[in-house]
Each structure stands twice: as structure tokens, then as C-alpha cells.
Write a protein that holds these residues in place. Structure first.
Motif, PDB file in Angstrom:
ATOM      1  N   ALA A  69      71.356 158.002 -49.455  1.00 21.94           N
ATOM      2  CA  ALA A  69      70.479 158.805 -48.602  1.00 21.94           C
ATOM      3  C   ALA A  69      69.946 157.941 -47.457  1.00 21.94           C
ATOM      4  O   ALA A  69      69.502 156.823 -47.665  1.00 21.94           O
ATOM      5  CB  ALA A  69      69.326 159.365 -49.415  1.00 21.94           C
ATOM      6  N   LEU A  70      70.024 158.495 -46.260  1.00 24.29           N
ATOM      7  CA  LEU A  70      69.554 157.776 -45.083  1.00 24.29           C
ATOM      8  C   LEU A  70      68.183 158.320 -44.699  1.00 24.29           C
ATOM      9  O   LEU A  70      68.067 159.388 -44.118  1.00 24.29           O
ATOM     10  CB  LEU A  70      70.536 157.925 -43.916  1.00 24.29           C
ATOM     11  CG  LEU A  70      70.161 157.268 -42.605  1.00 24.29           C
ATOM     12  CD1 LEU A  70      69.966 155.776 -42.803  1.00 24.29           C
ATOM     13  CD2 LEU A  70      71.217 157.518 -41.569  1.00 24.29           C
ATOM     14  N   ASN A  71      67.133 157.603 -45.084  1.00 27.13           N
ATOM     15  CA  ASN A  71      65.769 157.951 -44.701  1.00 27.13           C
ATOM     16  C   ASN A  71      65.017 156.658 -44.381  1.00 27.13           C
ATOM     17  O   ASN A  71      65.570 155.563 -44.455  1.00 27.13           O
ATOM     18  CB  ASN A  71      65.066 158.778 -45.782  1.00 27.13           C
ATOM     19  CG  ASN A  71      65.068 158.106 -47.125  1.00 27.13           C
ATOM     20  OD1 ASN A  71      65.015 156.888 -47.211  1.00 27.13           O
ATOM     21  ND2 ASN A  71      65.143 158.891 -48.195  1.00 27.13           N
ATOM     22  N   PHE A  72      63.758 156.807 -44.015  1.00 27.84           N
ATOM     23  CA  PHE A  72      62.997 155.632 -43.574  1.00 27.84           C
ATOM     24  C   PHE A  72      62.830 154.607 -44.691  1.00 27.84           C
ATOM     25  O   PHE A  72      62.925 153.403 -44.455  1.00 27.84           O
ATOM     26  CB  PHE A  72      61.628 156.052 -43.041  1.00 27.84           C
ATOM     27  CG  PHE A  72      60.800 154.893 -42.594  1.00 27.84           C
ATOM     28  CD1 PHE A  72      61.103 154.226 -41.421  1.00 27.84           C
ATOM     29  CD2 PHE A  72      59.743 154.436 -43.356  1.00 27.84           C
ATOM     30  CE1 PHE A  72      60.355 153.135 -41.007  1.00 27.84           C
ATOM     31  CE2 PHE A  72      58.987 153.352 -42.957  1.00 27.84           C
ATOM     32  CZ  PHE A  72      59.296 152.704 -41.777  1.00 27.84           C
ATOM     33  N   ILE A  73      62.602 155.057 -45.908  1.00 24.17           N
ATOM     34  CA  ILE A  73      62.338 154.116 -47.010  1.00 24.17           C
ATOM     35  C   ILE A  73      63.583 153.309 -47.356  1.00 24.17           C
ATOM     36  O   ILE A  73      63.510 152.083 -47.504  1.00 24.17           O
ATOM     37  CB  ILE A  73      61.789 154.874 -48.229  1.00 24.17           C
ATOM     38  CG1 ILE A  73      60.492 155.521 -47.821  1.00 24.17           C
ATOM     39  CG2 ILE A  73      61.662 153.979 -49.439  1.00 24.17           C
ATOM     40  CD1 ILE A  73      59.620 156.083 -48.837  1.00 24.17           C
ATOM     41  N   THR A  74      64.733 153.983 -47.468  1.00 29.05           N
ATOM     42  CA  THR A  74      65.947 153.236 -47.794  1.00 29.05           C
ATOM     43  C   THR A  74      66.348 152.305 -46.647  1.00 29.05           C
ATOM     44  O   THR A  74      66.776 151.182 -46.895  1.00 29.05           O
ATOM     45  CB  THR A  74      67.101 154.189 -48.120  1.00 29.05           C
ATOM     46  OG1 THR A  74      67.299 155.087 -47.031  1.00 29.05           O
ATOM     47  CG2 THR A  74      66.833 154.956 -49.393  1.00 29.05           C
ATOM     48  N   SER A  75      66.196 152.765 -45.412  1.00 31.97           N
ATOM     49  CA  SER A  75      66.546 151.888 -44.300  1.00 31.97           C
ATOM     50  C   SER A  75      65.578 150.709 -44.191  1.00 31.97           C
ATOM     51  O   SER A  75      65.973 149.603 -43.831  1.00 31.97           O
ATOM     52  CB  SER A  75      66.592 152.661 -42.986  1.00 31.97           C
ATOM     53  OG  SER A  75      65.327 153.150 -42.655  1.00 31.97           O
ATOM     54  N   PHE A  76      64.300 150.927 -44.538  1.00 34.86           N
ATOM     55  CA  PHE A  76      63.331 149.834 -44.543  1.00 34.86           C
ATOM     56  C   PHE A  76      63.678 148.813 -45.621  1.00 34.86           C
ATOM     57  O   PHE A  76      63.636 147.600 -45.382  1.00 34.86           O
ATOM     58  CB  PHE A  76      61.920 150.383 -44.770  1.00 34.86           C
ATOM     59  CG  PHE A  76      60.864 149.328 -44.832  1.00 34.86           C
ATOM     60  CD1 PHE A  76      60.434 148.698 -43.677  1.00 34.86           C
ATOM     61  CD2 PHE A  76      60.305 148.949 -46.033  1.00 34.86           C
ATOM     62  CE1 PHE A  76      59.462 147.714 -43.725  1.00 34.86           C
ATOM     63  CE2 PHE A  76      59.330 147.975 -46.103  1.00 34.86           C
ATOM     64  CZ  PHE A  76      58.910 147.357 -44.944  1.00 34.86           C
ATOM     65  N   ILE A  77      64.045 149.288 -46.810  1.00 31.98           N
ATOM     66  CA  ILE A  77      64.390 148.376 -47.907  1.00 31.98           C
ATOM     67  C   ILE A  77      65.636 147.573 -47.554  1.00 31.98           C
ATOM     68  O   ILE A  77      65.668 146.350 -47.725  1.00 31.98           O
ATOM     69  CB  ILE A  77      64.573 149.163 -49.223  1.00 31.98           C
ATOM     70  CG1 ILE A  77      63.229 149.697 -49.702  1.00 31.98           C
ATOM     71  CG2 ILE A  77      65.221 148.301 -50.299  1.00 31.98           C
ATOM     72  CD1 ILE A  77      63.323 150.645 -50.871  1.00 31.98           C
TER      73      ILE A  77
END
Length: 90
Positions: A61-69
Motif C-alpha cells: 500500500a502506498l500511503n504516507f505512513i509506509t512511504s515515511f517508514i
């Protein structure tokens, strides 16, 4: 044109105050800019990983949390997201 010395002094004091205020907020803004940049880079990595993973029926999933991690942790972040995906899917 009659300008009082107190007015000139207040203009100079205001400019000095704004200079110091800018210096105070410059440090945290650099940190925020670095975090946003790493999040954007993490999003690009996840996007490329999803393009490659589409051949193997794999998607993150491409969202802010995964991209931040992923942007902050790098390769261990990718491994963490993949491991969490398989652990929580079961």
C-alpha cells in the motif's frame, strides 16, 4: 519629511527581531524538509517496487505512513513493511 529617531530605531529593532526569529525556526524546518524529502523518496521506492511486484502478484500500500517508514529506515523499512504485510494477512 520629518522622521523621528524612535521610529527608525523601532524599524531596526523589528528587522533584528525578525532575523533572530528566522534563525530560531530554521533548524526545525531543515529537519521537517529532510523528513518530507525522505518520505517522497520512500514513496518512489514503493511505487517502483509495486511496478516490479505486479509481475509476481505482490503489492504494498502506498500511503504516507509506509512511504515515511521506507524513506526513513531504507531497506530495513522495506523488509519491515513486507514482514508486517505477511504477518497481518495470515
Amino acid at each position: 519629511m520629518n522622521i523621528e529617531y524612535s521610529t527608525i530605531f523601532l524599524y531596526i529593532a523589528g528587522i533584528i527581531f525578525l532575523f533572530f526569529l528566522g534563525r530560531i525556526f530554521a533548524g526545525p524546518m531543515k529537519v521537517v524538509a529532510r523528513l518530507i524529502g525522505s518520505s517522497i523518496l520512500g514513496g518512489i521506492v514503493i511505487f517502483v517496487l509495486n511496478l516490479i511486484g505486479s509481475f509476481f502478484n505482490f503489492c504494498i500500500a502506498l500511503n504516507f505512513i509506509t512511504s515515511f517508514i521506507v524513506g526513513t529506515l531504507g531497506i530495513p523499512g522495506i523488509c519491515l513493511i513486507i514482514a508486517l504485510q505477511y504477518i497481518l494477512k495470515a
